[in-house]
Design a protein around this motif. Structure first.
Motif, PDB file in Angstrom:
ATOM      1  N   ALA A  78       1.037  -1.194   0.152  1.00  0.00           N
ATOM      2  CA  ALA A  78       0.191   0.029   0.020  1.00  0.00           C
ATOM      3  C   ALA A  78       0.912   1.325  -0.163  1.00  0.00           C
ATOM      4  N   PRO A  79       0.619   2.201  -0.692  1.00  0.00           N
ATOM      5  CA  PRO A  79       1.214   3.543  -0.672  1.00  0.00           C
ATOM      6  C   PRO A  79       1.425   4.063   0.770  1.00  0.00           C
ATOM      7  N   LEU A  80       2.497   4.801   0.853  1.00  0.00           N
ATOM      8  CA  LEU A  80       2.451   5.473   2.182  1.00  0.00           C
ATOM      9  C   LEU A  80       1.508   6.645   2.526  1.00  0.00           C
ATOM     10  N   LYS A  81       1.106   7.293   1.215  1.00  0.00           N
ATOM     11  CA  LYS A  81       0.179   8.613   1.539  1.00  0.00           C
ATOM     12  C   LYS A  81      -1.328   8.065   1.641  1.00  0.00           C
ATOM     13  N   THR A  82      -1.942   8.430   2.749  1.00  0.00           N
ATOM     14  CA  THR A  82      -3.145   8.158   3.186  1.00  0.00           C
ATOM     15  C   THR A  82      -4.046   8.564   1.977  1.00  0.00           C
ATOM     16  N   GLY A  83      -5.336   8.093   1.887  1.00  0.00           N
ATOM     17  CA  GLY A  83      -6.422   8.759   0.785  1.00  0.00           C
ATOM     18  C   GLY A  83      -7.045   7.434   0.091  1.00  0.00           C
ATOM     19  N   VAL A  84      -7.568   8.090  -1.058  1.00  0.00           N
ATOM     20  CA  VAL A  84      -8.308   7.039  -1.847  1.00  0.00           C
ATOM     21  C   VAL A  84      -7.431   6.703  -3.137  1.00  0.00           C
ATOM     22  N   ILE A  85      -7.355   5.572  -3.557  1.00  0.00           N
ATOM     23  CA  ILE A  85      -6.832   5.274  -4.984  1.00  0.00           C
ATOM     24  C   ILE A  85      -7.723   4.249  -5.385  1.00  0.00           C
ATOM     25  N   TYR A  86      -7.468   4.186  -6.865  1.00  0.00           N
ATOM     26  CA  TYR A  86      -8.052   2.965  -7.796  1.00  0.00           C
ATOM     27  C   TYR A  86      -7.542   2.169  -8.301  1.00  0.00           C
ATOM     28  N   ALA A  87      -7.801   0.960  -8.663  1.00  0.00           N
ATOM     29  CA  ALA A  87      -7.216   0.055  -9.560  1.00  0.00           C
ATOM     30  C   ALA A  87      -8.044  -0.674 -10.839  1.00  0.00           C
ATOM     31  N   THR A  88      -7.493  -0.946 -11.703  1.00  0.00           N
ATOM     32  CA  THR A  88      -8.138  -1.428 -12.955  1.00  0.00           C
ATOM     33  C   THR A  88      -7.427  -2.724 -13.507  1.00  0.00           C
ATOM     34  N   ILE A  89      -7.886  -3.577 -14.233  1.00  0.00           N
ATOM     35  CA  ILE A  89      -7.713  -4.373 -15.194  1.00  0.00           C
ATOM     36  C   ILE A  89      -6.974  -3.771 -16.096  1.00  0.00           C
ATOM     37  N   ALA A  90      -5.748  -4.201 -16.594  1.00  0.00           N
ATOM     38  CA  ALA A  90      -4.831  -3.057 -17.602  1.00  0.00           C
ATOM     39  C   ALA A  90      -5.714  -3.001 -18.897  1.00  0.00           C
ATOM     40  N   SER A  91      -6.601  -4.316 -19.283  1.00  0.00           N
ATOM     41  CA  SER A  91      -7.446  -4.232 -20.447  1.00  0.00           C
ATOM     42  C   SER A  91      -8.735  -3.656 -20.381  1.00  0.00           C
ATOM     43  N   GLN A  92      -9.217  -3.040 -18.887  1.00  0.00           N
ATOM     44  CA  GLN A  92     -10.312  -2.574 -18.868  1.00  0.00           C
ATOM     45  C   GLN A  92     -10.420  -1.143 -18.330  1.00  0.00           C
ATOM     46  N   SER A  93     -11.612  -0.494 -18.152  1.00  0.00           N
ATOM     47  CA  SER A  93     -11.737   0.982 -17.606  1.00  0.00           C
ATOM     48  C   SER A  93     -12.298   0.824 -16.261  1.00  0.00           C
ATOM     49  N   THR A  94     -12.909  -0.161 -15.769  1.00  0.00           N
ATOM     50  CA  THR A  94     -13.632  -0.152 -14.585  1.00  0.00           C
ATOM     51  C   THR A  94     -12.560  -0.018 -13.529  1.00  0.00           C
ATOM     52  N   ARG A  95     -13.207   0.900 -12.517  1.00  0.00           N
ATOM     53  CA  ARG A  95     -12.118   1.253 -11.520  1.00  0.00           C
ATOM     54  C   ARG A  95     -12.636   0.684 -10.175  1.00  0.00           C
ATOM     55  N   VAL A  96     -11.880  -0.039  -9.546  1.00  0.00           N
ATOM     56  CA  VAL A  96     -11.985  -0.630  -8.103  1.00  0.00           C
ATOM     57  C   VAL A  96     -11.304   0.239  -7.315  1.00  0.00           C
ATOM     58  N   TYR A  97     -12.074   0.893  -6.088  1.00  0.00           N
ATOM     59  CA  TYR A  97     -11.462   2.029  -5.203  1.00  0.00           C
ATOM     60  C   TYR A  97     -11.043   1.284  -3.803  1.00  0.00           C
ATOM     61  N   THR A  98     -10.084   1.894  -3.386  1.00  0.00           N
ATOM     62  CA  THR A  98      -9.821   1.564  -2.001  1.00  0.00           C
ATOM     63  C   THR A  98      -9.223   2.514  -1.197  1.00  0.00           C
ATOM     64  N   THR A  99      -9.353   2.596  -0.056  1.00  0.00           N
ATOM     65  CA  THR A  99      -9.145   3.538   0.975  1.00  0.00           C
ATOM     66  C   THR A  99      -7.776   3.141   1.896  1.00  0.00           C
ATOM     67  N   ILE A 100      -6.846   3.893   1.803  1.00  0.00           N
ATOM     68  CA  ILE A 100      -5.504   3.876   2.519  1.00  0.00           C
ATOM     69  C   ILE A 100      -5.763   4.567   3.923  1.00  0.00           C
ATOM     70  N   LEU A 101      -5.401   3.616   5.034  1.00  0.00           N
ATOM     71  CA  LEU A 101      -5.676   4.111   6.082  1.00  0.00           C
ATOM     72  C   LEU A 101      -4.435   4.131   6.844  1.00  0.00           C
ATOM     73  N   THR A 102      -4.070   4.885   8.164  1.00  0.00           N
ATOM     74  CA  THR A 102      -2.961   4.935   8.887  1.00  0.00           C
ATOM     75  C   THR A 102      -2.955   3.649   9.463  1.00  0.00           C
ATOM     76  N   PRO A 103      -1.713   3.217   9.972  1.00  0.00           N
ATOM     77  CA  PRO A 103      -1.633   2.093  11.117  1.00  0.00           C
ATOM     78  C   PRO A 103      -2.596   2.135  12.160  1.00  0.00           C
ATOM     79  N   ALA A 104      -2.615   3.474  12.775  1.00  0.00           N
ATOM     80  CA  ALA A 104      -3.591   3.839  13.950  1.00  0.00           C
ATOM     81  C   ALA A 104      -5.028   3.395  13.604  1.00  0.00           C
ATOM     82  N   GLU A 105      -5.560   4.026  12.472  1.00  0.00           N
ATOM     83  CA  GLU A 105      -6.834   3.631  12.162  1.00  0.00           C
ATOM     84  C   GLU A 105      -6.998   2.257  11.909  1.00  0.00           C
ATOM     85  N   ALA A 106      -5.891   1.296  11.580  1.00  0.00           N
ATOM     86  CA  ALA A 106      -6.463   0.048  11.366  1.00  0.00           C
ATOM     87  C   ALA A 106      -6.594  -0.573  12.710  1.00  0.00           C
TER      88      ALA A 106
END
Length: 294
Positions: free
Chosen positions: A96-124
């Protein structure tokens, strides 16, 4: 998710990850994943990324084809520029990236985005597995999420048992697990055990449901109305269901696509969906249980 394919017979979706358990329980040695007939990377359709990941920690994603089989060799791109490729199990580890916030991922051949939220260790939060959110009901044929924290980011490092039987962890992070129930599980209430490494085990229960279909399997004619009945086993409670029409050129789902309905509850627990033919032909309908929490 149940996938119902209509022609002269009704076919249920095959499952590569179910075979992992079935082969392990058989008397003959299981075939290695490399020897099993995995789908090609071009068949990738479904991307599973934990809904919450933890800054700087490892997590596991998975890619499935339309039939729910784990799919190797698929490139997954993240909005921060990172990318990974699924291994022979159809899954991939990523940091996971060090910077918190929201990022998304896609299958390379597709445009559909799947979002995930990056938490701090304290939030986890917890250091050992604790489940604060689990579904009241889960389908025997579909995945379900467990959330809170203290899980292992590497999927196979988590041990999940359902009614004493091993379940497959498809995707994971320290905050979320996406799990598939054992293939030989019976409908009804089952005890769940979750552990990671040497941490204490978390205990709770989920009611697992079997969804089956009664309908005329013959090809649909133009203008014809046909009722699809979904039978629910495992509970007498009303449960929410969602149907997706995978053949919109052949048929139309009354109520839109997707269409939602609640089961009747009671001993004969059923839900009904209506199809309207657009042109003569075979069609595919998938039915899934909508998430429910206590």
């Amino acid at each position: 998710m149940r996938l119902f394919v209509y022609n002269h017979t009704m076919l249920l979706r095959p499952s590569l990850y179910a075979c992992l358990f079935l082969c392990a329980l058989s008397a003959t040695p299981p075939l290695p994943l490399s020897a099993q007939r995995a789908p090609p990377a071009s068949a990738a359709r479904i991307l599973l990324v934990p809904k919450r990941i933890v800054s700087g920690e490892t997590a596991t994603l998975a890619v499935l084809d339309v039939s729910g089989r784990l799919t190797p060799g698929v490139t997954v791109n993240f909005s921060n520029g990172d990318h990974v490729v699924t291994n022979s199990t159809g899954r991939a580890l990523f940091a996971a990236p060090l910077k918190t916030g929201v990022i998304y991922a896609t299958i390379a051949s597709q445009s559909t985005r799947v979002y995930t939220t990056i938490l701090t260790p304290a939030e986890a939060a917890p250091a050992s597995p604790q489940v604060s959110s689990a579904p009241t009901f889960a389908s025997l044929a579909d995945r379900f999420d467990l959330t809170r924290g203290g899980f292992c980011g590497q999927a196979d490092a988590n041990i999940v048992r359902v009614a004493g039987k091993p379940a497959l962890v498809l995707a994971s992070s320290p905050a979320v697990l996406t799990v598939l129930a054992p293939p030989d599980l019976e409908p009804g209430r089952a005890q769940i055990e979750v552990s990671c490494a040497k941490h204490p085990t978390s205990h709770f229960s989920i009611t697992f449901l079997d969804l089956s279909l009664n309908a005329d399997p013959s090809p649909l004619a133009q203008g014809e109305h046909r009722t699809l009945t979904v039978n629910v086993r495992g509970t007498a409670a009303k449960v929410p269901l969602e149907a997706h029409n995978l053949s919109p050129k052949v048929a139309e789902l009354a109520g839109g696509n997707p269409a939602r309905a609640s089961s009747s509850g009671g001993t004969e627990n059923v839900a009904h969906f209506e199809l309207i033919g657009r042109e003569r032909g075979n069609f595919q309908i998938s039915v899934r249980l909508l998430p429910t929490t206590p």
